[in-house]
Design a protein around this motif. Sequence first.
Motif, PDB file in Angstrom:
ATOM      1  N   ILE A  66      82.435  78.929 -30.859  1.00 24.63           N
ATOM      2  CA  ILE A  66      81.070  79.095 -31.354  1.00 24.63           C
ATOM      3  C   ILE A  66      80.723  77.849 -32.149  1.00 24.63           C
ATOM      4  O   ILE A  66      81.412  77.507 -33.111  1.00 24.63           O
ATOM      5  N   GLU A  67      79.692  77.150 -31.711  1.00 34.03           N
ATOM      6  CA  GLU A  67      79.288  75.874 -32.316  1.00 34.03           C
ATOM      7  C   GLU A  67      80.481  74.925 -32.440  1.00 34.03           C
ATOM      8  O   GLU A  67      80.657  74.228 -33.429  1.00 34.03           O
ATOM      9  N   GLY A  68      81.305  74.914 -31.398  1.00 35.15           N
ATOM     10  CA  GLY A  68      82.430  73.986 -31.343  1.00 35.15           C
ATOM     11  C   GLY A  68      83.675  74.431 -32.076  1.00 35.15           C
ATOM     12  O   GLY A  68      84.690  73.733 -32.049  1.00 35.15           O
ATOM     13  N   ALA A  77      90.250  86.180 -42.108  1.00 40.91           N
ATOM     14  CA  ALA A  77      89.227  85.934 -43.135  1.00 40.91           C
ATOM     15  C   ALA A  77      88.168  84.975 -42.622  1.00 40.91           C
ATOM     16  O   ALA A  77      86.956  85.179 -42.834  1.00 40.91           O
ATOM     17  N   ALA A  78      88.602  83.919 -41.940  1.00 42.82           N
ATOM     18  CA  ALA A  78      87.651  82.938 -41.398  1.00 42.82           C
ATOM     19  C   ALA A  78      86.825  83.539 -40.266  1.00 42.82           C
ATOM     20  O   ALA A  78      85.634  83.245 -40.132  1.00 42.82           O
ATOM     21  N   LEU A  79      87.453  84.377 -39.452  1.00 39.72           N
ATOM     22  CA  LEU A  79      86.713  85.053 -38.384  1.00 39.72           C
ATOM     23  C   LEU A  79      85.638  85.972 -38.962  1.00 39.72           C
ATOM     24  O   LEU A  79      84.518  86.019 -38.468  1.00 39.72           O
ATOM     25  N   ALA A  84      79.911  86.916 -40.065  1.00 37.94           N
ATOM     26  CA  ALA A  84      78.882  87.214 -41.068  1.00 37.94           C
ATOM     27  C   ALA A  84      77.788  86.160 -41.096  1.00 37.94           C
ATOM     28  O   ALA A  84      76.645  86.456 -41.442  1.00 37.94           O
ATOM     29  N   THR A  85      78.113  84.933 -40.730  1.00 36.97           N
ATOM     30  CA  THR A  85      77.152  83.835 -40.883  1.00 36.97           C
ATOM     31  C   THR A  85      76.580  83.322 -39.565  1.00 36.97           C
ATOM     32  O   THR A  85      75.433  82.870 -39.528  1.00 36.97           O
ATOM     33  N   ARG A  86      77.335  83.403 -38.463  1.00 39.50           N
ATOM     34  CA  ARG A  86      76.914  82.745 -37.222  1.00 39.50           C
ATOM     35  C   ARG A  86      76.682  83.688 -36.050  1.00 39.50           C
ATOM     36  O   ARG A  86      76.305  83.250 -34.974  1.00 39.50           O
ATOM     37  N   VAL A  87      76.949  84.988 -36.246  1.00 37.07           N
ATOM     38  CA  VAL A  87      76.804  85.943 -35.146  1.00 37.07           C
ATOM     39  C   VAL A  87      75.901  87.095 -35.587  1.00 37.07           C
ATOM     40  O   VAL A  87      76.029  87.599 -36.705  1.00 37.07           O
ATOM     41  N   GLY A  88      74.970  87.493 -34.724  1.00 32.11           N
ATOM     42  CA  GLY A  88      74.149  88.678 -34.946  1.00 32.11           C
ATOM     43  C   GLY A  88      74.473  89.723 -33.892  1.00 32.11           C
ATOM     44  O   GLY A  88      74.833  89.378 -32.757  1.00 32.11           O
ATOM     45  N   PHE A  89      74.362  90.985 -34.252  1.00 25.28           N
ATOM     46  CA  PHE A  89      74.707  92.074 -33.342  1.00 25.28           C
ATOM     47  C   PHE A  89      73.531  93.039 -33.189  1.00 25.28           C
ATOM     48  O   PHE A  89      72.874  93.387 -34.169  1.00 25.28           O
ATOM     49  N   LEU A 158      68.816  88.762 -36.731  1.00 23.29           N
ATOM     50  CA  LEU A 158      68.267  87.403 -36.807  1.00 23.29           C
ATOM     51  C   LEU A 158      68.123  86.864 -38.225  1.00 23.29           C
ATOM     52  O   LEU A 158      67.983  85.656 -38.409  1.00 23.29           O
ATOM     53  N   VAL A 159      68.177  87.744 -39.238  1.00 26.66           N
ATOM     54  CA  VAL A 159      67.764  87.353 -40.582  1.00 26.66           C
ATOM     55  C   VAL A 159      68.629  86.243 -41.175  1.00 26.66           C
ATOM     56  O   VAL A 159      68.149  85.407 -41.942  1.00 26.66           O
ATOM     57  N   HIS A 160      69.904  86.199 -40.811  1.00 23.53           N
ATOM     58  CA  HIS A 160      70.789  85.181 -41.382  1.00 23.53           C
ATOM     59  C   HIS A 160      70.874  83.918 -40.522  1.00 23.53           C
ATOM     60  O   HIS A 160      71.736  83.080 -40.724  1.00 23.53           O
ATOM     61  N   ARG A 161      69.951  83.820 -39.535  1.00 23.22           N
ATOM     62  CA  ARG A 161      69.835  82.631 -38.682  1.00 23.22           C
ATOM     63  C   ARG A 161      71.158  82.306 -37.988  1.00 23.22           C
ATOM     64  O   ARG A 161      71.729  81.221 -38.170  1.00 23.22           O
ATOM     65  N   PRO A 162      71.639  83.241 -37.191  1.00 18.98           N
ATOM     66  CA  PRO A 162      72.919  83.034 -36.512  1.00 18.98           C
ATOM     67  C   PRO A 162      72.801  82.029 -35.377  1.00 18.98           C
ATOM     68  O   PRO A 162      71.700  81.639 -34.976  1.00 18.98           O
ATOM     69  N   ALA A 163      73.941  81.639 -34.840  1.00 22.71           N
ATOM     70  CA  ALA A 163      73.961  80.781 -33.654  1.00 22.71           C
ATOM     71  C   ALA A 163      73.816  81.609 -32.387  1.00 22.71           C
ATOM     72  O   ALA A 163      73.146  81.211 -31.437  1.00 22.71           O
ATOM     73  N   ILE A 164      74.462  82.776 -32.372  1.00 26.24           N
ATOM     74  CA  ILE A 164      74.414  83.623 -31.184  1.00 26.24           C
ATOM     75  C   ILE A 164      74.138  85.072 -31.582  1.00 26.24           C
ATOM     76  O   ILE A 164      74.462  85.503 -32.689  1.00 26.24           O
ATOM     77  N   ILE A 165      73.517  85.791 -30.656  1.00 29.96           N
ATOM     78  CA  ILE A 165      73.330  87.235 -30.800  1.00 29.96           C
ATOM     79  C   ILE A 165      74.036  87.914 -29.634  1.00 29.96           C
ATOM     80  O   ILE A 165      73.877  87.517 -28.475  1.00 29.96           O
ATOM     81  N   LEU A 166      74.820  88.935 -29.950  1.00 36.91           N
ATOM     82  CA  LEU A 166      75.503  89.740 -28.951  1.00 36.91           C
ATOM     83  C   LEU A 166      74.862  91.122 -28.943  1.00 36.91           C
ATOM     84  O   LEU A 166      74.825  91.793 -29.967  1.00 36.91           O
TER      85      LEU A 166
END
Length: 225
Positions: A66-68, A77-79, A84-89, A158-166
């Motif tokens: 995701i974004e490289g 923890a990193a996942l 929380a920051t780059r993925v929307g569901f 969308l609110v947290h401006r993710p990179a991808i939505i699943l």
Amino acid sequence: MHDDALLRVSSLAKSVPGGRELFRGLDLIARPGQLIAIVGESGVGKSTLLNILAGLDRPDAGQVAIEGVGLETLDEAALTRLRATRVGFVFQAFHVLPYLTLRQNIALPLALVSADRRSITARADAMLERVGLGTRGGGYARDLSGGELQRVAIARALVHRPAIILADEPTGNLDPETAAKILALFSTAVRENGVAAIIVTHSEAAAAIADIVLTLTATGLERRA
């Protein structure tokens, strides 16, 4: 050359307990503003694939980035932070919490990563406005129709401006007319926000809004003509 892929999947393979292979050699690229629908028979592994893309499940082989950033390089923890920051569901069952207001539901992803309550409220209200619920922020889920609940879910994604939505069967619980409105809203939101969206669906109407429709089989993803 600059790689603008928000999601890149390479040579993915996954089997279920007992050894049955769901898929292998699966490749996928999703770019900003692109909406990809994944269709296929029940049991072929569509939801499992979504879980792998979200880092909730691990593949037997292959890579997801995701974004490289390769998910296999991250600890739990990193996942969790990446989700929380780059993925929307967006889910079929909405997953809107009934004891929170609509504003609080939408603000949940922001609250996980920020303590600025004023900014969080402002962004949540802006997303409510975007999905046509601008006057309903203080209301509760029990007062909403299925279509309105899914509007809340889209705003939250969308609110947290993710990179991808699943999205897993995002219109599965909606009547056709409401589903069509939600799909139009979802399509517009994805493109305006420059996110990449992956929709797993049985719905031909949902597949019809996608830029690319892929059929999941045991040998990977096949592009529908």
